[in-house]
Design a protein around this motif. Structure first.
Motif, PDB file in Angstrom:
ATOM      1  N   ILE A   6       0.867  -1.172   0.000  1.00  0.00           N
ATOM      2  CA  ILE A   6       0.000   0.000   0.000  1.00  0.00           C
ATOM      3  C   ILE A   6       0.904   1.223   0.000  1.00  0.00           C
ATOM      4  N   LEU A   7       0.718   2.075  -0.990  1.00  0.00           N
ATOM      5  CA  LEU A   7       1.529   3.281  -1.108  1.00  0.00           C
ATOM      6  C   LEU A   7       0.727   4.481  -0.630  1.00  0.00           C
ATOM      7  N   GLY A   8       1.235   5.159   0.389  1.00  0.00           N
ATOM      8  CA  GLY A   8       0.551   6.336   0.905  1.00  0.00           C
ATOM      9  C   GLY A   8       1.182   6.813   2.190  1.00  0.00           C
ATOM     10  N   ILE A  37       3.961   1.351   2.536  1.00  0.00           N
ATOM     11  CA  ILE A  37       5.106   2.186   2.173  1.00  0.00           C
ATOM     12  C   ILE A  37       4.679   3.643   2.284  1.00  0.00           C
ATOM     13  N   THR A  38       5.341   4.374   3.187  1.00  0.00           N
ATOM     14  CA  THR A  38       4.962   5.761   3.457  1.00  0.00           C
ATOM     15  C   THR A  38       6.003   6.770   2.974  1.00  0.00           C
ATOM     16  N   ASP A  39       7.187   6.309   2.607  1.00  0.00           N
ATOM     17  CA  ASP A  39       8.245   7.198   2.142  1.00  0.00           C
ATOM     18  C   ASP A  39       7.943   7.669   0.711  1.00  0.00           C
ATOM     19  N   VAL A  44       7.264   7.130  -5.316  1.00  0.00           N
ATOM     20  CA  VAL A  44       7.490   7.631  -6.665  1.00  0.00           C
ATOM     21  C   VAL A  44       8.227   6.599  -7.526  1.00  0.00           C
ATOM     22  N   THR A  45       9.079   5.781  -6.929  1.00  0.00           N
ATOM     23  CA  THR A  45       9.812   4.777  -7.716  1.00  0.00           C
ATOM     24  C   THR A  45       8.874   3.751  -8.340  1.00  0.00           C
ATOM     25  N   PHE A  46       7.677   3.595  -7.782  1.00  0.00           N
ATOM     26  CA  PHE A  46       6.683   2.691  -8.365  1.00  0.00           C
ATOM     27  C   PHE A  46       5.916   3.358  -9.511  1.00  0.00           C
ATOM     28  N   GLY A  47       6.132   4.663  -9.710  1.00  0.00           N
ATOM     29  CA  GLY A  47       5.405   5.406 -10.739  1.00  0.00           C
ATOM     30  C   GLY A  47       4.078   5.933 -10.233  1.00  0.00           C
ATOM     31  N   CYS A  48       3.897   5.911  -8.933  1.00  0.00           N
ATOM     32  CA  CYS A  48       2.643   6.362  -8.317  1.00  0.00           C
ATOM     33  C   CYS A  48       2.722   7.860  -8.047  1.00  0.00           C
ATOM     34  N   VAL A  61      -0.989  -1.439  -9.649  1.00  0.00           N
ATOM     35  CA  VAL A  61      -2.248  -1.797 -10.309  1.00  0.00           C
ATOM     36  C   VAL A  61      -3.348  -0.760 -10.095  1.00  0.00           C
ATOM     37  N   SER A  62      -3.141   0.150  -9.152  1.00  0.00           N
ATOM     38  CA  SER A  62      -4.147   1.185  -8.911  1.00  0.00           C
ATOM     39  C   SER A  62      -3.483   2.349  -8.190  1.00  0.00           C
ATOM     40  N   GLN A  63      -3.939   3.554  -8.527  1.00  0.00           N
ATOM     41  CA  GLN A  63      -3.467   4.739  -7.800  1.00  0.00           C
ATOM     42  C   GLN A  63      -4.562   5.786  -7.744  1.00  0.00           C
ATOM     43  N   GLY A  64      -4.611   6.487  -6.628  1.00  0.00           N
ATOM     44  CA  GLY A  64      -5.572   7.567  -6.460  1.00  0.00           C
ATOM     45  C   GLY A  64      -6.997   7.129  -6.230  1.00  0.00           C
ATOM     46  N   LYS A  65      -7.203   5.830  -5.947  1.00  0.00           N
ATOM     47  CA  LYS A  65      -8.555   5.325  -5.732  1.00  0.00           C
ATOM     48  C   LYS A  65      -8.605   4.488  -4.462  1.00  0.00           C
TER      49      LYS A  65
END
Length: 78
Positions: A6-8, A37-39, A44-48, A61-65
């Motif tokens: 989880i990126l955020g 992952i909070t850093d 950004v390295t994931f392209g998110c 597979v998903s971002q911003g949702k």
């Protein structure tokens, strides 16, 4: 084993996405690991560019949702 990330930054939506991902993986009976992952540099390295982001086995597979558990389930089945 499925790796879920989880990126955020730890906001409410990120927490809810983590909970929904756990519910989805459990319902499917998957062996999984969940990492938050909070850093921002790592995110950004994931392209998110918009959080929350969902990464399954290293692929964004998903971002911003805020996906529901059922939506995460369908992504985990792929």
């Amino acid at each position: 084993m499925v790796t879920i990330q989880i990126l955020g930054t730890g906001c409410q939506k990120c927490t809810e996405l983590a909970n929904n991902a756990e519910q989805a993986a459990t319902k499917l009976g998957l062996e999984y690991s969940l990492e938050k992952i909070t850093d921002l540099n790592q995110i950004v390295t994931f392209g998110c560019m918009t959080t929350p982001g969902l990464v399954i086995n290293g692929q964004l597979v998903s971002q911003g949702k805020l996906l529901k558990a059922e939506q995460v389930q369908s992504l985990l089945k792929k």
